[in-house]
Structures are given as structure tokens and as C-alpha cells.
Write a protein that holds these residues in place. Structure first.
Motif, PDB file in Angstrom:
ATOM      1  N   PHE A 151      12.193  62.026  55.480  1.00 40.52           N
ATOM      2  CA  PHE A 151      12.658  62.217  56.850  1.00 40.52           C
ATOM      3  C   PHE A 151      12.069  63.454  57.506  1.00 40.52           C
ATOM      4  O   PHE A 151      11.449  63.377  58.572  1.00 40.52           O
ATOM      5  CB  PHE A 151      14.188  62.276  56.848  1.00 40.52           C
ATOM      6  N   GLU A 152      12.251  64.614  56.905  1.00 40.15           N
ATOM      7  CA  GLU A 152      11.848  65.865  57.542  1.00 40.15           C
ATOM      8  C   GLU A 152      10.350  65.880  57.831  1.00 40.15           C
ATOM      9  O   GLU A 152       9.909  66.202  58.934  1.00 40.15           O
ATOM     10  CB  GLU A 152      12.222  67.055  56.655  1.00 40.15           C
ATOM     11  N   ALA A 153       9.539  65.528  56.837  1.00 41.00           N
ATOM     12  CA  ALA A 153       8.090  65.583  57.009  1.00 41.00           C
ATOM     13  C   ALA A 153       7.612  64.576  58.045  1.00 41.00           C
ATOM     14  O   ALA A 153       6.716  64.862  58.848  1.00 41.00           O
ATOM     15  CB  ALA A 153       7.401  65.334  55.666  1.00 41.00           C
ATOM     16  N   THR A 154       8.205  63.381  58.047  1.00 41.60           N
ATOM     17  CA  THR A 154       7.754  62.338  58.972  1.00 41.60           C
ATOM     18  C   THR A 154       8.040  62.704  60.417  1.00 41.60           C
ATOM     19  O   THR A 154       7.172  62.613  61.289  1.00 41.60           O
ATOM     20  CB  THR A 154       8.439  61.013  58.623  1.00 41.60           C
ATOM     21  N   VAL A 155       9.276  63.142  60.702  1.00 34.80           N
ATOM     22  CA  VAL A 155       9.651  63.455  62.078  1.00 34.80           C
ATOM     23  C   VAL A 155       8.860  64.657  62.587  1.00 34.80           C
ATOM     24  O   VAL A 155       8.413  64.688  63.741  1.00 34.80           O
ATOM     25  CB  VAL A 155      11.167  63.707  62.179  1.00 34.80           C
ATOM     26  N   LYS A 156       8.648  65.641  61.739  1.00 35.18           N
ATOM     27  CA  LYS A 156       7.869  66.798  62.169  1.00 35.18           C
ATOM     28  C   LYS A 156       6.417  66.408  62.421  1.00 35.18           C
ATOM     29  O   LYS A 156       5.781  66.905  63.361  1.00 35.18           O
ATOM     30  CB  LYS A 156       7.938  67.901  61.115  1.00 35.18           C
ATOM     31  N   ALA A 157       5.881  65.493  61.613  1.00 33.02           N
ATOM     32  CA  ALA A 157       4.502  65.045  61.821  1.00 33.02           C
ATOM     33  C   ALA A 157       4.361  64.315  63.145  1.00 33.02           C
ATOM     34  O   ALA A 157       3.360  64.466  63.854  1.00 33.02           O
ATOM     35  CB  ALA A 157       4.067  64.146  60.667  1.00 33.02           C
ATOM     36  N   ASN A 303      15.808  54.371  58.965  1.00 30.80           N
ATOM     37  CA  ASN A 303      15.284  53.881  57.680  1.00 30.80           C
ATOM     38  C   ASN A 303      15.191  55.005  56.658  1.00 30.80           C
ATOM     39  O   ASN A 303      15.504  54.818  55.479  1.00 30.80           O
ATOM     40  CB  ASN A 303      13.908  53.248  57.879  1.00 30.80           C
ATOM     41  N   ALA A 304      14.737  56.177  57.125  1.00 31.65           N
ATOM     42  CA  ALA A 304      14.601  57.310  56.212  1.00 31.65           C
ATOM     43  C   ALA A 304      15.962  57.736  55.671  1.00 31.65           C
ATOM     44  O   ALA A 304      16.107  58.062  54.493  1.00 31.65           O
ATOM     45  CB  ALA A 304      13.921  58.477  56.913  1.00 31.65           C
ATOM     46  N   ARG A 305      16.961  57.744  56.533  1.00 34.10           N
ATOM     47  CA  ARG A 305      18.308  58.114  56.076  1.00 34.10           C
ATOM     48  C   ARG A 305      18.833  57.116  55.055  1.00 34.10           C
ATOM     49  O   ARG A 305      19.404  57.494  54.022  1.00 34.10           O
ATOM     50  CB  ARG A 305      19.257  58.196  57.271  1.00 34.10           C
ATOM     51  N   LEU A 306      18.675  55.825  55.368  1.00 38.18           N
ATOM     52  CA  LEU A 306      19.132  54.809  54.425  1.00 38.18           C
ATOM     53  C   LEU A 306      18.389  54.920  53.100  1.00 38.18           C
ATOM     54  O   LEU A 306      18.973  54.793  52.023  1.00 38.18           O
ATOM     55  CB  LEU A 306      18.939  53.411  55.026  1.00 38.18           C
ATOM     56  N   PHE A 307      17.071  55.147  53.198  1.00 32.92           N
ATOM     57  CA  PHE A 307      16.278  55.278  51.977  1.00 32.92           C
ATOM     58  C   PHE A 307      16.712  56.490  51.164  1.00 32.92           C
ATOM     59  O   PHE A 307      16.822  56.424  49.941  1.00 32.92           O
ATOM     60  CB  PHE A 307      14.794  55.391  52.329  1.00 32.92           C
ATOM     61  N   GLU A 308      16.950  57.611  51.848  1.00 32.26           N
ATOM     62  CA  GLU A 308      17.357  58.819  51.133  1.00 32.26           C
ATOM     63  C   GLU A 308      18.712  58.619  50.463  1.00 32.26           C
ATOM     64  O   GLU A 308      18.938  59.091  49.349  1.00 32.26           O
ATOM     65  CB  GLU A 308      17.388  60.004  52.087  1.00 32.26           C
ATOM     66  N   GLU A 310      19.917  55.706  49.431  1.00 30.09           N
ATOM     67  CA  GLU A 310      19.678  54.816  48.294  1.00 30.09           C
ATOM     68  C   GLU A 310      18.967  55.557  47.165  1.00 30.09           C
ATOM     69  O   GLU A 310      19.311  55.405  45.990  1.00 30.09           O
ATOM     70  CB  GLU A 310      18.838  53.622  48.744  1.00 30.09           C
ATOM     71  N   ARG A 311      17.995  56.376  47.537  1.00 30.78           N
ATOM     72  CA  ARG A 311      17.240  57.128  46.530  1.00 30.78           C
ATOM     73  C   ARG A 311      18.129  58.135  45.818  1.00 30.78           C
ATOM     74  O   ARG A 311      18.077  58.267  44.602  1.00 30.78           O
ATOM     75  CB  ARG A 311      16.066  57.841  47.201  1.00 30.78           C
ATOM     76  N   ASP A 312      18.978  58.843  46.586  1.00 27.24           N
ATOM     77  CA  ASP A 312      19.878  59.813  45.965  1.00 27.24           C
ATOM     78  C   ASP A 312      20.838  59.118  45.002  1.00 27.24           C
ATOM     79  O   ASP A 312      21.131  59.632  43.916  1.00 27.24           O
ATOM     80  CB  ASP A 312      20.665  60.570  47.043  1.00 27.24           C
ATOM     81  N   THR A 313      21.327  57.944  45.416  1.00 26.22           N
ATOM     82  CA  THR A 313      22.223  57.188  44.540  1.00 26.22           C
ATOM     83  C   THR A 313      21.497  56.746  43.274  1.00 26.22           C
ATOM     84  O   THR A 313      22.020  56.865  42.162  1.00 26.22           O
ATOM     85  CB  THR A 313      22.776  55.958  45.285  1.00 26.22           C
ATOM     86  N   ALA A 314      20.272  56.225  43.466  1.00 32.91           N
ATOM     87  CA  ALA A 314      19.504  55.755  42.306  1.00 32.91           C
ATOM     88  C   ALA A 314      19.164  56.905  41.363  1.00 32.91           C
ATOM     89  O   ALA A 314      19.245  56.768  40.143  1.00 32.91           O
ATOM     90  CB  ALA A 314      18.226  55.059  42.779  1.00 32.91           C
ATOM     91  N   LEU A 315      18.788  58.067  41.945  1.00 29.51           N
ATOM     92  CA  LEU A 315      18.430  59.207  41.102  1.00 29.51           C
ATOM     93  C   LEU A 315      19.652  59.758  40.371  1.00 29.51           C
ATOM     94  O   LEU A 315      19.564  60.185  39.222  1.00 29.51           O
ATOM     95  CB  LEU A 315      17.784  60.304  41.947  1.00 29.51           C
ATOM     96  N   ALA A 316      20.810  59.754  41.070  1.00 31.25           N
ATOM     97  CA  ALA A 316      22.038  60.193  40.399  1.00 31.25           C
ATOM     98  C   ALA A 316      22.378  59.252  39.243  1.00 31.25           C
ATOM     99  O   ALA A 316      22.794  59.689  38.165  1.00 31.25           O
ATOM    100  CB  ALA A 316      23.185  60.240  41.401  1.00 31.25           C
TER     101      ALA A 316
END
Length: 751
Positions: A151-157, A303-308, A310-316
Motif C-alpha cells: 500500500f504505502e509504496a504504491t500510493v506514494k509512487a 485491494n492493498a488493504r484487503l491483501f495486507e 489476508e497476508r497478515d492473517t496468513a503470516l500469523a
């Protein structure tokens, strides 16, 4: 009179002169993307001089925006294969202004047909007017939004694409519950708002009711402001009004960010005097363009929020399945880490959570020994992680039962095949798993292992780093070779590690890195890893882990498990002796234990308790574990063993003549007497003492309930109640019974 064609050829220009007159940039590079030629228009467009100063300079170093370096890498890969490429990228010119380019690239071929380099044809995207401007911005922003879910890198780009090409200032404010927080603040020319003026990133933003941003959010439409007769209605506070007047803001646009029926925040753009441009005001065309951009940005943010999430849940989930910390093992230093892969959409695999099935473990075994395991489940995602968790739990259970390494892999192979699931073609998909299991004895430095297709660990010793020489590498778990019926056979081997050896166990994600513009080269990755580890070979295990993680540059689409185990014997001691399995030797074994515990500086009370338990398990060996060979008698009624139990009857039902068997049984030699002796082995670590008793009886002991009048049956009960841990395991020629006691030292002992 000459015909027109003849006159033309008489006055024909050379090829170089023609290229210098065309109003399109022509750039030629070699196979390594280094500049070899550019025409006059390219020199003007890219800010290149006409001399040789830029000759041989990499293409990425002539002002190509950093976000487009991957674009150039894709260009090179494609064209060098003989294909063509079309795309867009941005260039920072010598006057510090950005220009958006549309480019085509074709291969430059040698007369032999080999590709010698790349020819790039480029022109300004804004050259054709406003429609081309809209196409260029939307195309560039769309590609950038699709290239990442961070999210952060994409929006700043995206903000850096808009500034300075379309705006001098860009703000992105997003709702966090009911508060609005500034998440992006980008300005042209590296300008920074004075403290206390416009809110900084991370600060809460308040817009007055009549503010143009509030109006945009209330109406859910893009708002353009060019009239500054009432600047207080444009900016949120007087300080902002003052700063805006100082900077020279001339026009602003606010576009709500809305996706899937939810308002996420607002995108704000402004023009000012920071850059020299002809355009000073936004119009309706710009409003529509920014509205389209905001729609894409909003969907990307959602999409980035949803992915993050999901990713945080998967990594946990993944992290909870792997050990966070290991207990202190005597004679060993251990460090470990797990690195999830980053999502890499550009390789055609789609956007994924990137959790995988890599796993590692260090398992306490009997008498201070440990089981060391590293493995990798095929694939990624929740299913691979679930298979990994079940596999690791089963492996721990088998290992703690002191099963042999090859036997453990045979069990796991069957276990993996049972974890298969239906595939899309109506069959069963069975994951393939690489797994290396090793049982290590730090006192003898003996390593017993079985290997299901995993790469060997690195052996670090005396400043040298090489692959540990494993003589065995059998098939992956879950894979049954064609034409091989039944269960597969796994073998095991034993080797001895040198003193002070360190093992680095890893999965292939550590070395299978993908450099920018290149392809995966595992051999080169392994060489880089070994070279880096040589530099830190004498460091502690945690520093080795950190160095290994950074040894190979590039990114990977696979996760990585990493385990470093170092053996050191300074704190270890061992004493052992064979005794005859007779009653008088019980006292001799106890005296050996008492003398050894005293020599080791063990606390007196703790030593006496340990000696008591030594007496109990030695007595158990002398009384109960003396070998009793079993003989079988062939009779007409059946086969009876030495305890008169009928093993087989009904010989009359068979047509076979048993006379030959009876004759062989009568002529058979008496079985050789089984050795009546046992081995007492005492081990000392930094915090524990282990006692092992080995004998030649195959029967494992068990605790039984003793009655009030029973003389026996209490020995193992005492061991179970008084020892920290105890157990038994089969050996190739018998069994071993062991127990563990804490190593409490006497007060005057220096250790």
C-alpha cells in the motif's frame, strides 16, 4: 533533364544525417543495455551531449525514473529474444523537468542473424495534445497500480507520477475509523511545507464544512477550484492560506476515493509556482482525468488493504505453526528464521499471499540427543501451510518416540500421501515434500540422517564453508516413482562431524533469488551464499543467520526457512563402563555413578537421588531384562514355543510333509548364548545429567501398578516420579533405558 529519382539519389543524405534530422528519438544499446548511439533528437530529449561522455553509460543512468527500471529490464529480456516491445516510461531531463515517453524497441541483428543489441524509438507522450496526455498518465498509473500490492509504496509512487508532470503538490488523506489521516504528501522540486502549515504524513486532517475537500466528499464528485477571492474557503487554516500564497498556489483539484460502496478518503492535487509550466489552472478536462485516476487509486488502495489483511492473517497462521524459540540444548547453539516471500506478479503467477510450506525444527530426543529437521512442502498458500503443520506434528511424534531416521521418513511418506486432495481433473493431488531429518549426539558428534530429496546443509568449520557430504538423497515424500509398487524405501547413514562444526540448513528460497532483469541461477546463489558465510564463519549463530539472509541479492517468489546449529563440547562430559548382568554389579554401577557425579561437582542431595535411580534401573536390568532365548518345537499338533504356547495347529489340513522340518529342527544347533551384560553411560551437560543403561533384551520396560504385598513393580514408578524425564528406546541389538536429572552444582563449585 534528370528524372526526380536520379536527382534525389545525387543529393541523398547519409544514414546518420537522416537520423539526426528526424523528430523522433533513436537510441541504440548493446546486449548489456549500454549506450552505443543516439541521434540529435534523442540527445535533446534525454539531455545527452553530442560527444562521447555518455558512450557506454547504462541506459538506466540517463534519467530513467527508478520506478521504470523493471520496465527496461523487461524490454531487454524481450528484445534480446528477438521480439519487439512497446511501452511508456518517464525521464528526468537535465533541466530537472520530467517528460513522459512512449517507446518501441526492436532487436539490432548481426548479418549472421544473432541479436547484437537493441534499437529504441521514443517520443513525448504529450506531443499529440490532451488526449495523449490522458492516455499517458492513465497508462502509467494503471501499470504502477497493477505492479504491487504494498500500500504505502504504491500510493506514494502514484503521487510521484502526478508530481511534477501534472501537479506541484499531491496529498492523499484516508479515513482511519472516523478520523482522516494524511498518508501521502509529495511536492515538486523537493520542497517541504514549513512546520505547522500543511499537515505532515501521519497527522490528523480537519477540513472545515465549507472547504472544497469537504464539498467533494459530501457530493462524492471531483471538485476544481481556481478562484482564490476567498482563500479561507480553500485551505483549512490561516497558516495554510499564508503558505499557499507564498508558494503561489493557482489551482486545486479534490477527488473522493471511493471503492465498493465505501469512501476511503480523498486525493488532492495543486498547481503552484514551484515549477515553470505554461499550465496554471485546472479545467473540466483535468477534473475528469483526475476523477478517473482517483477511481483507480481507490480500488488499488482497497485491494492493498484487503491483501495486507489476508497476508497478515496468513503470516500469523504460518508463524504460529513454526517454533518461535527453542529450549537451551546442551552442547549446541541454535539460531533460526523464516522469511515469507514477497508477491511478484510480474512473473505471471498472479497475486498471492506467499505463505508456504517451508519448515524447520529441533526436537529433544533421549539422553540429550536432538533431532534436526528442515523441509519444504510443494506449492504455497494455506493448503501448503496446513500440510506443513500436520507433517511437522507427525514428525515430532515419530522423533520423540526415538524412531530411526529412515523409519521416520517412511512413515512420513505414507502420511503425506494420505493428505492428498482432489484435483481439477478428478484425480488426487498429492504434495511433494523435501525433508532432511538428522539425529545428532553432541557428545560423540555422531550424526545419523535420512534424506528425502533435500539439498545438503552447509558445513562451516575452521573458516571453510562447503556442502556437507551426504551419501544419501532419496526421493521426495509423497512421490512414488512409476513402476515401483508398494512403499518406497528410505535409507539412512551415519557420519561424524568435526569438532566445533556449524551446520547451516536452508530451503531453496535462500539461494533461488531473482535479480533485476535476470533469471534464477541457483548455482550462482549458492556460491554467493558460501562466500558470504566464509566472512562470518567465526561469528555467533545469529550473525550467521543475518548474513545468510542478505547474501544473495534479488527477490524470490518462494519462502525461506533457515536454521543454524553449532556444536561445542566444552561443557560436555561422558563416562561409561560395561558390567555383568549380575546382582553384585548393582553396587558397582552405583559406586561408578557416585564417583562420577562427585567429580562433576553435582549437588550432594541431587547426586544421591540420581544414584538411587541408577540402582533402580540397573536392578531392573539384572532381574527382568536378562535375555531369554525363545525356542520352537515342531509337533504333529502344531508349533509350540518354549513357554508351551501353541503357535500353529491343524497340520492335517495341509498336504505338506512336515518330516523334513522336524528333521531340520532336531539337527539344528543350539542358539549361541546371548550376552549377559549391560552398559552404564553417564552424560553431563551444562544444566542436566543423563543416565543410560543398555542391555541386549528387546523388550521395552513399562510401569505397572504394584499391589500392597508385591515385592517388585516400584522401580520404574520411582524413576517416573523423581526424574525430570525418562524413557526407553530400541537399539540395533537390544534397548536403552534412560532418565534425566537437573545438574545442580555444589555451592563451592566454580562451575
Amino acid at each position: 533533364m534528370k528524372r526526380w529519382g536520379e536527382a534525389f539519389y545525387d543529393d541523398a543524405l547519409s544514414g546518420a544525417e537522416v537520423l539526426d534530422q528526424v523528430q523522433i528519438a533513436v537510441v541504440v544499446t548493446d546486449r548489456f543495455s549500454n549506450l552505443r548511439y543516439w541521434n540529435a533528437y534523442a540527445g535533446k530529449l534525454f539531455g545527452l551531449d553530442g560527444g562521447s561522455r555518455h558512450l557506454g553509460v547504462p541506459l538506466v543512468d540517463i534519467g530513467i525514473h527508478e520506478a521504470d527500471h523493471e520496465q527496461l529490464a523487461q524490454l531487454a529480456r524481450r528484445v534480446l529474444k528477438g521480439d519487439t516491445w512497446e511501452g511508456a516510461f518517464a525521464v528526468l531531463r537535465g533541466d530537472s523537468t520530467w517528460v513522459h515517453l512512449r517507446a518501441s524497441a526492436v532487436p539490432l541483428k548481426h548479418p549472421s542473424g544473432a541479436v547484437d543489441g537493441v534499437v529504441i524509438l521514443a517520443n513525448e507522450a504529450l506531443r499529440s495534445g490532451r488526449v495523449e496526455e490522458q492516455y499517458g498518465l492513465l497508462d502509467r498509473i494503471g501499470r504502477r497500480l497493477a505492479s504491487s500490492l504494498e500500500f504505502e509504496a504504491t500510493v506514494k509512487a502514484v503521487a510521484e507520477i502526478l508530481v511534477p508532470q501534472f501537479a506541484d503538490h499531491c496529498f492523499v488523506d484516508l479515513y482511519d475509523r472516523k478520523r482522516m489521516i494524511r498518508r501521502v504528501s509529495v511536492h515538486a522540486e523537493g520542497w517541504t511545507p514549513p512546520p505547522g502549515s500543511w499537515p505532515d504524513v501521519g497527522e490528523e486532517v480537519h477540513y472545515p464544512e465549507r472547504h472544497f475537500v469537504s464539498k467533494a466528499l459530501r457530493r462524492m464528485e471531483t471538485v476544481v477550484v481556481s478562484d482564490y477571492s476567498n482563500p479561507g474557503g480553500v485551505f483549512p487554516n490561516r497558516r495554510s492560506v499564508r503558505v499557499s500564497e507564498q508558494v503561489g498556489v493557482t489551482s486545486v483539484i479534490a477527488a473522493p476515493l471511493r471503492a465498493r460502496g465505501e469512501t476511503l478518503g480523498v486525493l488532492t492535487l495543486a498547481l503552484s509556482g514551484l515549477t515553470s509550466r505554461d499550465k496554471t489552472d485546472y479545467d473540466s478536462f483535468d477534473r475528469d482525468l483526475v476523477g478517473a485516476i482517483a477511481s483507480r487509486v481507490a480500488v488499488a488502495i482497497d485491494n492493498a488493504r484487503l491483501f495486507e489483511e489476508e497476508r497478515d492473517t496468513a503470516l500469523a497462521f504460518q508463524s504460529s505453526l513454526l517454533p518461535r524459540d527453542f529450549p537451551q540444548f546442551d552442547g549446541l547453539s541454535i539460531a533460526h528464521d523464516y522469511l515469507p516471500a514477497k508477491p511478484l506478479e510480474s512473473y505471471g503467477q498472479g497475486i498471492q499471499t506467499q505463505v508456504g510450506g517451508d519448515f524447520y525444527d529441533v526436537i529433544p530426543l533421549s539422553a540429550g540427543r536432538v533431532g534436526i529437521v528442515i523441509g519444504d512442502v510443494e506449492g504455497r498458500g494455506p493448503h501448503a501451510a496446513a500440510v506443513m503443520s500436520q507433517l511437522r506434528a507427525a514428525l515430532r511424534a515419530f522423533a520423540q518416540a526415538d524412531r530411526e531416521p529412515a523409519e521416520i521418513l517412511r512413515e512420513l511418506d505414507e502420511w503425506v500421501r494420505r493428505l492428498g486432495r482432489p484435483d481439477d481433473e478428478g484425480g488426487t493431488w498429492v504434495p511433494s515434500v523435501s525433508c532432511l531429518y538428522m539425529a545428532y549426539d553432541a557428545w560423540s558428534r555422531e550424526l545419523s540422517y535420512a534424506n528425502a530429496g533435500h539439498q545438503p546443509p552447509l558445513l562451516i568449520c575452521d573458516g571453510k564453508v562447503d556442502d556437507l557430504e551426504l551419501a544419501i538423497r532419496d526421493k521426495l515424500l509423497g512421490v512414488r516413482p512409476k513402476g515401483v509398487p508398494g512403499d518406497s524405501v528410505y535409507r539412512q547413514d551415519v557420519l561424524t562431524l568435526p569438532p566445533g562444526a556449524t551446520l547451516l540448513l536452508y530451503t531453496d528460497g535462500l539461494v533461488a533469488r531473482r535479480p533485476l532483469g535476470g533469471v534464477v541461477d541457483v548455482t550462482e546463489g549458492l556460491q554467493r551464499l558460501q562466500a558470504r558465510i566464509r566472512e562470518v564463519a567465526d561469528k555467533d549463530v545469529q550473525q550467521i543467520v543475518e548474513a545468510a539472509e542478505k547474501a544473495v541479492p534479488g527477490e524470490t517468489d518462494d519462502d525461506t526457512a533457515l536454521l543454524v546449529v553449532r556444536s561445542h563440547s566444552e561443557e560436555l562430559a561422558l563416562k561409561q563402563e560395561w558390567f555383568a548382568a549380575e546382582a553384585p554389579t548393582v553396587a558397582e554401577a552405583r559406586h561408578l555413578a557416585a564417583d562420577t557425579f562427585k567429580e562433576w561437582g553435582m549437588d550432594r542431595d541431587q547426586a544421591e537421588l540420581a544414584c538411587l535411580l541408577v540402582s533402580e534401573i540397573v536392578t531392573n536390568v539384572v532381574i527382568h531384562a536378562t535375555p531369554h532365548p525363545v525356542t520352537r518345537e515342531f509337533t504333529d499338533e502344531g508349533v509350540k514355543d518354549s513357554d508351551d504356547q501353541l503357535s500353529l495347529d491343524g497340520f492335517d489340513e495341509f498336504d505338506e510333509d512336515w518330516s523334513d522340518l522336524l528333521e531340520e529342527a532336531e539337527q539344528a544347533e543350539e542358539p549361541a548364548p546371548v550376552s549377559r551384560e549391560f552398559l552404564l553411560r553417564l552424560r553431563r551437560g551444562a544444566s542436566s545429567v543423563w543416565v543410560e543403561v543398555f542391555d541386549h533384551d528387546l523388550r521395552l520396560p513399562r510401569i505397572r501398578t504394584a499391589g500392597a504385598d508385591d515385592e517388585g513393580g516400584r522401580g520404574l514408578y520411582l524413576v517416573d516420579q523423581l526424574a525430570e524425564r525418562w524413557g526407553s528406546r530400541p537399539t540395533p541389538d537390544g534397548k536403552a533405558v534412560w532418565f534425566q536429572m537437573p545438574m545442580h552444582r555444589t555451592e563451592n563449585d566454580g562451575g
